[in-house]
Every structure is written in C-alpha cells, then in structure tokens.
Scaffold this motif. Structure first.
Motif: not given
Lengths: 147, 147
Positions: A123, A127, B3
């Motif tokens: 993650r 990001e 994502d």
DNA sequence: CCTATCTCAGAATAACTGAAATGC
DNA sequence: CGCATTTCAGTTTTTCTGAGATAG
C-alpha cells in the motif's frame, strides 16, 4: 547512476510490460489493447478521447487501438444520443469473455511483482508512486492524452 | 482499479517522461537521446549493443538514436582495435558540454519527484522498485534489448 | 458567432520482428 | 561451428499536423 528514481522506474515498468506482453500474446492481445479493453470494462460506455486520457496515449493512438479491437469483434461503437459528437465504446460479449480471461493472469503478474513485500509495504509503495507522479504533474503538464 | 501497481507505475513514469521531454526540448534532445548520451558519458567508449541493453531498447532502435546523435555532432564512432566488429561510441567535446548542461536539469526533476519523501523513504522506494523488477524478471524474460 | 471538444485523414517518426553479413 | 555485433528490409505502432462536425 543506476540508483536514480528515473532508472529504476523505467526498469520496473519495462519488466512489467514484458511480462504482460508475454501473457497477453497467448490471448491475441497487446498491452495497450488490454489497457483499453480493461478501461472499457470498468467504465461501461466511454468515449475514445476519455479512453485515451485514462490509458496515457493520444486520441489518435487510441483511435488506432479501438480500430483493432473493432476488427477483432471485442468492442463496438455507438453514437451517444445526448452528444452526437462522441462515439461511445462498449464491450461485446466476446470482448467481455476475453477481458475476464486476461484479467486473472494480469492480476497474478502484478501480485507476483509485489509478492516480496508485506501488505503495508504494498500500500505504501502504490500511494508513494501516486504522490511522486502528482508532485511532478502539478508543476508541469501531464501525459499526452490527459488534462 | 487505479490502485494497481501497474497503473501507478505507468502514471509515475509518464509524469517523469513528460517533464523530461519538456526540459530536454529546450536543449534540442529527446528523452531516449539523453538516456543514450548519459550512458555514454558514464561508460566512456561503449558499443551500440551494450548501450541498447542499458537503455531498455533494441539494438536497431539504439542504432537510430546513435545516428541522430552523430548527425548532431554529439557523439562519434570508432572501430575497436581489439574487436573490429564493434563500433564504440564516445562523446565529442560538444556532446560533453550538452550532456552536462542537461544533467543538472534532469537531476533536479528527479529530485523534485521524490521531494515529498524523507531520505530513508527515497532509498527504500528505489530499492523496492529494483526488487519488484527483479522479482518479475527472474521468472520471465527481460527488456527488449536484452537476451 | 465563437470557443472547446471529439473524431478522422494523411504524412512522418520511431519501434519491433526477422534475417543476413561480418568477425571472434 | 557457436556466439555476439551490426545492419538491412518489411511491418506495425505512435505521433504530428490539420481538418471537419457538433455542443454550449
């Protein structure tokens, strides 16, 4: 010299591109074609111009990609009644099946790429990359097909 | 959907590529030309094939890039006396000056890209991207210019 | 009417595949 | 002979121009 962000970024993207090309070739698709097909599947009816922006290519390039997908019978175009300028692209049943057949493999490749990282690290990586792109984009222009 | 590691990787590389194109255009260079020029500057005399591997392109593509750099007077080619097959590429004085003029700007762009991260985070990002590329490369082939 | 957006058409550039010639 | 470097030929892809059509 090879520890610059630009070099490892290119290196990582090249590795992913090659793996995707190898997997998609067995399904008769190229990586740009899959990217467009995936965007259509996620968005339903969508214009070629919008598709170009989401795929980081020019509208002309996307037009060529769509022409190939049309010839393969994977997508179809229809005039948008609300705006007769745009030709909305949508999946055919064949395109839907082809997309689903590829998605599993492509997802597996992307998961293998980050398989050496923990969930939190994955993650954080995603990001962070997004923030790096945004940091550069606010002071400059964006990609060829984006605005 | 946006994502995924593949999407943000493409997004980040596209942002960097656009910023580099904009900066290098003022110096009369393209990004692939700069990548080749930078590799020559770092390696001294080097063959076109080796240059292709380091720039993630095919030997034929690198040949075209070198032809443009030759026409611009930025590099020169000489036969390697130890192996008359290879044509080693090296910088001309003009090419050396042009390279140095660009390197400051390109380095600044790459530093700005990671300017939102701390020193430890920057090192972690670069090392992680390198590992992700390697994880994918060991099970598959590498870039177009490698074998 | 004017501006912006979408689409299409032609030419030019760049990139890849395949294969051949050369020299180790 | 096997291997690596370079180069040629053909094809596909992508982009650059520029134009036409429609919406607001």
């Amino acid at each position: 010299m090879d520890d610059r962000i630009g070099y490892v970024l290119k290196q990582a993207q090249q590795a992913l591109r090659t793996a995707m090309d190898d997997a998609l070739r067995r399904h008769g698709l190229t990586t740009p074609q899959y990217a467009a097909l995936d965007a259509v599947g996620a968005s339903g009816a969508i214009s070629g111009a919008e598709l170009a922006r989401r795929s980081f290519v020019t509208p002309q390039t996307m037009n060529g990609i769509i022409a190939n997908l049309l010839a393969a019978g994977l997508v179809e175009r229809h005039v948008n009644p609300a705006d007769t300028r745009v030709l909305r692209v949508s999946l055919t049943p064949t395109g839907q099946r082809r997309l689903e057949a590829c998605q599993h493999e492509i997802d597996a490749i992307q998961e293998r790429m980050v398989s050496g990282l923990g969930p939190d690290e994955q993650r954080w990586l995603i990001e962070t990359l997004r923030r790096c792109a945004e940091t550069l984009t606010v002071s400059f222009g964006e990609g060829p097909g984006s605005m």
